[in-house]
Every structure is written in structure tokens, then in C-alpha cells.
Design an enzyme around this catalytic site. Structure first.
Site, short mmCIF file in Angstrom:
data_model
loop_
_atom_site.label_atom_id
_atom_site.label_comp_id
_atom_site.label_asym_id
_atom_site.label_seq_id
_atom_site.Cartn_x
_atom_site.Cartn_y
_atom_site.Cartn_z
N GLU A 88 -4.65 7.94 -2.95
CA GLU A 88 -5.11 6.65 -2.42
C GLU A 88 -5.37 5.66 -3.55
O GLU A 88 -5.24 4.44 -3.37
CB GLU A 88 -6.37 6.88 -1.57
CG GLU A 88 -6.76 5.73 -0.66
CD GLU A 88 -5.75 5.42 0.45
OE1 GLU A 88 -4.78 6.18 0.63
OE2 GLU A 88 -5.93 4.40 1.14
N HIS A 100 0.84 -1.21 0.00
CA HIS A 100 0.00 0.00 0.00
C HIS A 100 0.88 1.26 0.00
O HIS A 100 0.74 2.12 -0.88
CB HIS A 100 -0.91 -0.03 1.24
CG HIS A 100 -1.80 1.15 1.37
ND1 HIS A 100 -3.14 1.11 1.04
CD2 HIS A 100 -1.57 2.43 1.80
CE1 HIS A 100 -3.68 2.31 1.26
NE2 HIS A 100 -2.75 3.12 1.72
N GLU A 101 1.77 1.35 0.96
CA GLU A 101 2.62 2.54 1.04
C GLU A 101 3.55 2.61 -0.18
O GLU A 101 3.90 3.70 -0.63
CB GLU A 101 3.42 2.56 2.34
CG GLU A 101 2.57 2.57 3.62
CD GLU A 101 1.53 3.66 3.68
OE1 GLU A 101 1.75 4.75 3.12
OE2 GLU A 101 0.45 3.42 4.29
N HIS A 109 1.83 4.56 -2.78
CA HIS A 109 1.97 6.00 -2.50
C HIS A 109 3.39 6.46 -2.84
O HIS A 109 3.58 7.53 -3.42
CB HIS A 109 1.74 6.27 -1.01
CG HIS A 109 0.31 6.23 -0.57
ND1 HIS A 109 -0.67 7.00 -1.15
CD2 HIS A 109 -0.31 5.54 0.44
CE1 HIS A 109 -1.84 6.76 -0.52
NE2 HIS A 109 -1.65 5.88 0.44
ZN ZN Z 1 -3.08 5.23 1.86
#
Ligand code: ZN
Length: 516
Positions: free
Chosen positions: A304, A274-275, A278
Site C-alpha cells: 500500500e 493508485h493501482e 501497486h
Molecule cells: Zn491499494
């Protein structure tokens, strides 16, 4: 000064101001990772000083005069004598700088100061209140914060709902009128699908994920996945923090964090992915536009979308695990040696209504967001009193998810957002999911061999596609323009619902007659 010279002066001024923000961001990163616990007090002061300096420089007469060379400062339109000399990129840069400038100028500095103090105070009280499960303790702070946020909306100005002014901070251009029907339609599909899943005879064995997994091996595995995603460790790093996050000071320094639990293997792994999504966005922004809006992410929703695309569309897909599962088994032979890939794949995709948003699955997560959106909208519009929140919260969670919190710590007190005044933030999580599905669908159309590549651990074509279609543009396009440009469609929940239907129909062997 010539047009080009004025534009260069503006850009270099903006870059200088950005240095202050970046210095503050380094201090914040340090605070969450390595700072000794005893220095919290002085760190808050150091951060406040840097942020005030940056704010004052941004709303200064110098920036005003440079911006005024090109733009009507009241309306934000490019001056007629400048229109022909400025290309699209320059016009976008000026439009977005003006947006930030006019918003910053609308808030009196005494108000900003008061709000910041209240937020910092409320956050500390919230932490104690959550620990002791005592909403009454947090109530006076939350009441003051809500009044301040309503005041902020008045300063900023809005159409239709004061909530729009706050939402616009996080997701420029998004409105209540847009979200309401979008969420209502999504909700119908999610509830239907959830009902089918709950009635399915197939139920995953998630015990296999909560065995004992060596924590340093978990982090190493996360690092391996990040590397293969194309996250550049020469321009970033992975550290541990209580809550995973990404922060960047420049495309050459975009850092991610994760957390790791011995008895919850998916937590570290999916936080890394997830990160990492980003982080790839931040590493993919244009270094030439650093310091200007064109070197920044569009919105929280688009940010996101990048993390969710990697975490869910890629990281929870069968193709991904076709490649990684043997490697994970090699890393944890005792725990997973005898577990079939299908069994593992089902377990990491378990759908079950739960009380805590951050632990929710891909499907029910959005129901948590809708509950928060509806509640904060009513609070900001003044239709609900803050002291009614625990009761309203519990009723809505029951209505949407069929579960009831046994106390406020697992109910209305669970999220940090309201304690730092972030009303209008929650919807960006669901928008991120919807954008992610739209982008991934388009990526599949553009690259026929995408899934095959993922199944071979070759993620670079997808990373490059995202670089070209999303990252490199910064704020040149608005979220809605970018999505339209890339996918040829306006924002819709269809691809997201379709993905969930396909995935969970297979996993849970749902009968297809009921699905639309
Ligand atoms: Zn996030």
C-alpha cells in the site's frame, strides 16, 4: 544431494506450486473483469480446487524434507552445519519459506475448508444485507466468522493478543503494542489539523469535478499517466472492474483495473495512479526469484505504501499538476478550460469528514482505519459482542469524525473485509500511508531534482529509485528492516504529519501558530 542441488530442488518445487496459485489468480482476475455472470458457481469450485492442490503440495513431505535439509523445522533456525554454506539471500529465502510453511501446517485442513466455506457464504449474505441495510441478516454469519478467526489465532499461536496472530498474516512483525501508540499519536495530529481545516475560510469548489466527463476520455487519460509513471503495458494491462485492484502472475504479467464514473472524474484517475503504484511493485519484483518468497511483496502495508506514494505524494502534488493540468484541460476544454490550476488543485485535495472510507480524503482516511482497528481488536479479544457492533460503530465514527451514519449500509456494513474473514487487514492501509511518506521523504533527500522532474512529467528516476530500494528485494527484508535500511529510521508518523501540515497549511491558509 549437495546444498546447492537441494536449494535448487526446493526453488523449483516452490515455482511449481506458484503456478497453481497464479492459475487461480488468472481465474480470479477474469471473474472480476470479463466472466459471464452465470458462471459464478463453477468458478468458485475451480478456484477452490486449485487452491487446495497448491496448499497440499506446499505442506507435502517433499517440501518438508527439502526444507529440513537446511532448517530446524520446529524453530526455523538454520542448521549449524549449513550456516557457513548459505549466503544472506539463501538464508532469507529459507527463513521466509519456513514462515509460510509452519503457518500453513498449523491450520488443520478441515478447519481451512470450514473457514473458506463460511467466508464464501458470509460474503454473499453481506452483499444482500448491505443492499437491504439489514445488519441482523448478516449477524449470525459474522458471529460464526469471528469465532472461527479466534480459533485460527489459537491454532497459529500468539503473544499478548489473539489479534496479533491475524495481523501477522497481513503485516508480518506488526503488533497491537506497536500500533496503539503509533495510531494514538497520529490521531492527535489529525484531529487538530482537521479542526483547523474546518475553521478555514478557504473551501474548495468540488462541483467542477462532478461535471459530465466522457468516460472513454477519462480512461485514456489514466492510461497516459500510467505509461508515464513507467508502468509497462507489454507486461500488464488496464481493464475495468467494479472495485479497482491489481493482480500479478509474474513480473511480466502484472495487471491493474480501474472504474470510471461520468460525474466523478477523480475516481478513475486516482484509481489508475493508485493501482499503477501497486502494479509497478509487482513488475519490479525479481523474475529470478519468481515463485519464492524473495519474488513476493513484503506485506500489505509495504504494498500500500507504493500505491499511496504515487497516488498522494505524487498524484496530488502541485508539481504533478503543473505538468498534467494543461493536458487535462486540453482533454476536457469545455469542463476545465475556464478553471484555474489552483482551483483544481484545491478541489482534488478537499478534506471533509465523511461516512464512507473508500471515498475519504488523504487526512480523514486514517481516522476511518482507527475506528475499524479499535473495533475489530475488541471483537477478536472477546471484549465486545458482535450484536453490539452497529451501536459501537456509530458512536466511534461520531467521536472520531463528527458524523453519524443514518443506516448500517453507510456504517458497519460498508466494507467487504470482515465478510471474508479479513480481521487485522485494516491497519495496513494506514501503515501504507506512513511508510509512503517516509519513503518519499527519503527519495527527495536522495534526489535533489525529484520535484523538478515530477513537474516535467519525468517519473522514471522515482520509479528506478523504488525499484532499487523496495521492489527488487522481495521479502529479503522484513517491513521494519527495509524501512530502517532505506530511511535510517524506525516507523514513525512524523513525515506523514509533516507532509499533511505543509500541504494543507498552504491550501487552506491555516495560521501556523497552532501547528507544531
Ligand atoms: Zn491499494
Amino acid at each position: 544431494m549437495t546444498t546447492a542441488a537441494s536449494l535448487d530442488s526446493l526453488k523449483s518445487k516452490l515455482r511449481e506450486i506458484h503456478h497453481l496459485h497464479d492459475a487461480a489468480a488468472v481465474l480470479s482476475w477474469d471473474q472480476e473483469t470479463y466472466m459471464p455472470a452465470g458462471s459464478g458457481g463453477i468458478r468458485a469450485e475451480q478456484l477452490a480446487t486449485l487452491q487446495t492442490l497448491a496448499h497440499n503440495q506446499f505442506v507435502s513431505p517433499e517440501v518438508e524434507s527439502l526444507l529440513g535439509t537446511f532448517i530446524d523445522l520446529d524453530t526455523g533456525s538454520i542448521l549449524p552445519n549449513q550456516e557457513t554454506t548459505l549466503d544472506d539471500t539463501a538464508q532469507a529465502l529459507l527463513r521466509e519459506t519456513w514462515r509460510d510453511f509452519s503457518r500453513a501446517r498449523k491450520l488443520p485442513s478441515a478447519f481451512v475448508n470450514k473457514l473458506e466455506r463460511e467466508c464464501s457464504l458470509a460474503q454473499q449474505i453481506w452483499q444482500e444485507a448491505r443492499k437491504t441495510n439489514d445488519f441482523q441478516r448478516f449477524l449470525p454469519n459474522l458471529e460464526r466468522l469471528v469465532r472461527l478467526k479466534q480459533q485460527e489465532a489459537e491454532y497459529l499461536g500468539y503473544i499478548e493478543s489473539p489479534y496479533n496472530a491475524l495481523l501477522d498474516t497481513f503485516e508480518p512483525g506488526s503488533t497491537v503494542a506497536q500500533l496503539r501508540p503509533l495510531f494514538a499519536e497520529l490521531r492527535t495530529h489529525l484531529i487538530r489539523l482537521l479542526g483547523q481545516i474546518r475553521n478555514s475560510p478557504v473551501q474548495p469548489n468540488t462541483n467542477l469535478l462532478t461535471q459530465s466527463f466522457d468516460t472513454s476520455k477519462q480512461v485514456d487519460f489514466g492510461r497516459l499517466v500510467l505509461k508515464q509513471m513507467g508502468y509497462n503495458f507489454q507486461r500488464g494491462r488496464l481493464d475495468l472492474s467494479a472495485h479497482p485492484f491489481t493482480t500479478a502472475f509474474h513480473p511480466t504479467d502484472a495487471r491493474v483495473t480501474t472504474r470510471v464514473f461520468e460525474h466523478d472524474m477523480p475516481s478513475c484517475l486516482f484509481s489508475c495512479i493508485h493501482e499503477g503504484g501497486h502494479g509497478l511493485y509487482e513488475q519490479g519484483l525479481s523474475p529470478q526469484q519468481y515463485g519464492t518468497p524473495l519474488g513476493e511483496a513484503i506485506s500489505l502495508g509495504i504494498h500500500e505504501s507504493q500505491s499511496r506514494l504515487w497516488e498522494n505524494s505524487v498524484g496530488r502534488s502541485q508539481a504533478f499538476w503543473k505538468y498534467y493540468y494543461p493536458k487535462l484541460q486540453e482533454t476536457f476544454p469545455e469542463q476545465l478550460g475556464a478553471v484555474q490550476a489552483d482551483e483544481f488543485y484545491l478541489a482534488i485535495n478537499q478534506v471533509v469528514p465523511s461516512l464512507i472510507r473508500v471515498e475519504a480524503d488523504e487526512l480523514t482516511y486514517n481516522l476511518h482505519i482507527m475506528v475499524r482497528f479499535e473495533i475489530e481488536l475488541e471483537v477478536i479479544e472477546g471484549r465486545v459482542e458482535v450484536d453490539e457492533l452497529p451501536e459501537i460503530w456509530n458512536a466511534k465514527i461520531q467521536e472520531y469524525l463528527g458524523v453519524t451514519p443514518s443506516n448500517d449500509a453507510e456504517g458497519v456494513l460498508q466494507d467487504v473485509h470482515w465478510s471474508f474473514g479479513a480481521f487485522g487487514y485494516f491497519p495496513t492501509y494506514t501503515l501504507g500511508n506512513l511508510y509512503a511518506a517516509m519513503l518519499f521523504q527519503q527519495a527527495k533527500k536522495d534526489m535533489a531534482d525529484l520535484e523538478q522532474n515530477i513537474g516535467q512529467g519525468n517519473f522514471l528516476p522515482l520509479k528506478s529509485w523504488l525499484n532499487d530500494h523496495v521492489h527488487k528485494w522481495g521479502r529479503q527484508y522484513s517491513a521494519s528492516d527495509l524501512i530502517q535500511r532505506v530511511t535510517g529510521q524506525a516507523l514513525t508518523s512524523e513525515p506523514f504529519v509533516k507532509d499533511l501540515e505543509e500541504k494543507f497549511s498552504n491550501l487552506y491558509q491555516l495560521s501556523t501558530e497552532n501547528s507544531s
